[in-house]
Design a protein around this motif. Structure first.
Motif, mmCIF file in Angstrom:
data_model
loop_
_atom_site.group_PDB
_atom_site.id
_atom_site.type_symbol
_atom_site.label_atom_id
_atom_site.label_comp_id
_atom_site.label_asym_id
_atom_site.label_seq_id
_atom_site.Cartn_x
_atom_site.Cartn_y
_atom_site.Cartn_z
ATOM 1 N N UNK A 15 6.297 -11.130 -0.521
ATOM 2 C CA UNK A 15 7.585 -10.772 0.069
ATOM 3 C C UNK A 15 8.668 -10.654 -0.998
ATOM 4 N N UNK A 16 8.632 -11.544 -1.971
ATOM 5 C CA UNK A 16 9.614 -11.497 -3.059
ATOM 6 C C UNK A 16 9.441 -10.207 -3.863
ATOM 7 N N UNK A 17 8.200 -9.884 -4.202
ATOM 8 C CA UNK A 17 7.933 -8.679 -4.987
ATOM 9 C C UNK A 17 8.342 -7.420 -4.229
ATOM 10 N N UNK A 18 8.099 -7.398 -2.917
ATOM 11 C CA UNK A 18 8.490 -6.240 -2.106
ATOM 12 C C UNK A 18 10.004 -6.107 -2.052
ATOM 13 N N UNK A 19 10.709 -7.221 -1.965
ATOM 14 C CA UNK A 19 12.177 -7.212 -1.948
ATOM 15 C C UNK A 19 12.719 -6.640 -3.255
ATOM 16 N N UNK A 20 12.148 -7.076 -4.374
ATOM 17 C CA UNK A 20 12.615 -6.599 -5.679
ATOM 18 C C UNK A 20 12.373 -5.106 -5.856
ATOM 19 N N UNK A 21 11.244 -4.646 -5.379
ATOM 20 C CA UNK A 21 10.948 -3.205 -5.453
ATOM 21 C C UNK A 21 11.965 -2.421 -4.644
ATOM 22 N N UNK A 22 12.274 -2.921 -3.462
ATOM 23 C CA UNK A 22 13.250 -2.254 -2.590
ATOM 24 C C UNK A 22 14.633 -2.233 -3.226
#
Length: 307
Positions: free
Chosen positions: A297-304
């Motif tokens: 979830x953290x990695x997806x947030x950063x990508x977004x």
């Protein structure tokens, strides 16, 4: 995988929701009560585990109805609880009032946490060397914490310390800390310097470095965070702006995620962005441990955020 040991508090959070916090002498109506596993130590352990870490927790629960749920919550999120002990006293309790803006006030009753002694921890000392890092807070007895810091340093274990609640820390103890993580209030108590902006944060960080701390991380709430390393490296990171509904464990989520990010060999800048993202996600959710996001979830947030 590198392993982390967290020694700290395990509490049951008793959360009252209100429209606004009461003034002294005022009574306000609540809109619901929740019982949520928390405690700075447990929250940070869960945040690190959910962020991808191999985490073991040492702490104490009471001989009451909350003990089983507190341990099961840690296990559910992947934290090893083999070394959590039981004391013949109540478990730690945190009485939290949460207003409609997501801001909270907290009254802490230490319970079993304050009964965790050097004698309780001594049997685990020979296992310290099995861990790359030790993460501590200040919700245990001061003597217990300070003794553990000295023992960990002797064994070459990297020490992350979040001295909250804060006190005037002896310089000889600061010199044993690899990474000190403090907010504005804690920084002022330890250094005597009020944090008003990035410039004063830098001055305070330099004072702590002069006292022997290897790395200093000052969290600035909605204004982000400031890192200062022994090698002169400085990193300022803005906070991610989200619609907060509950800030209860945002700081603990940040700290646990940051410690784990460094265990994954991220640079200071990468680790701060990772931790900031974790904290941002957590405040959009209700609760303490349950609000901490997973590594994915953290990695997806950063990508977004980069788009």
């Amino acid at each position: 995988m590198k392993k982390m040991l967290v020694v700290g508090s395990i509490n049951m959070d008793i959360v009252n929701k209100v429209e606004k916090h009461p003034l002294p002498g005022e009574t306000v109506a609540g809109s619901g009560v929740s019982y949520i596993p928390g405690g700075k130590g447990a929250n940070q352990a869960v945040a690190a585990a959910k962020a991808g870490g191999a985490v073991t927790m040492i702490g104490a629960v009471g001989s009451d109805v909350f003990a089983k749920e507190l341990k099961e919550s840690l296990k559910k999120y992947g934290v090893n609880t083999d070394y959590v002990i039981t004391k013949n006293i109540s478990s730690g309790l945190a009485f939290i009032t949460l207003d409609s803006q997501g801001e909270n006030t907290i009254i802490l009753s230490g319970g079993a946490n304050t009964e965790l002694t050097k004698e309780d921890l001594a049997p685990y000392l020979n296992r310290l060397e099995n861990y790359e890092s030790l993460l501590l807070q200040n919700e245990l007895h001061t003597n217990t914490n300070e003794w553990l810091i000295k023992e960990a340093e002797k064994r070459g274990v990297s020490i992350f310390w979040n001295p909250a609640p804060a006190y005037k820390v002896p310089k000889e103890l600061l010199a044993k800390i690899d990474t000190l993580i403090v907010n504005e209030t804690e920084t002022e108590i330890i250094t005597g310097l009020r944090i008003q902006d990035k410039e004063t944060a830098e001055k305070a960080a330099k004072l702590l470095i002069e006292d022997g701390v290897r790395n200093v991380l000052i969290t600035l709430g909605t204004n982000g965070s400031y890192f200062y390393g022994t090698n002169g490296e400085t990193v300022y990171t803005d906070a991610y702006h989200v619609d907060a509904i509950d800030t209860t464990a945002a700081g603990d989520t940040f700290i646990g995620a940051y410690a784990q990010a460094t265990m994954m060999n991220m640079s200071a800048k990468e680790a701060l962005q990772f931790a900031s993202a974790a904290a941002a996600i957590s405040v959009t959710r209700f609760g303490a441990q349950q609000s901490s996001p997973t590594k994915e979830e953290i990695e997806a947030f950063l990508i977004k955020e980069k788009k």
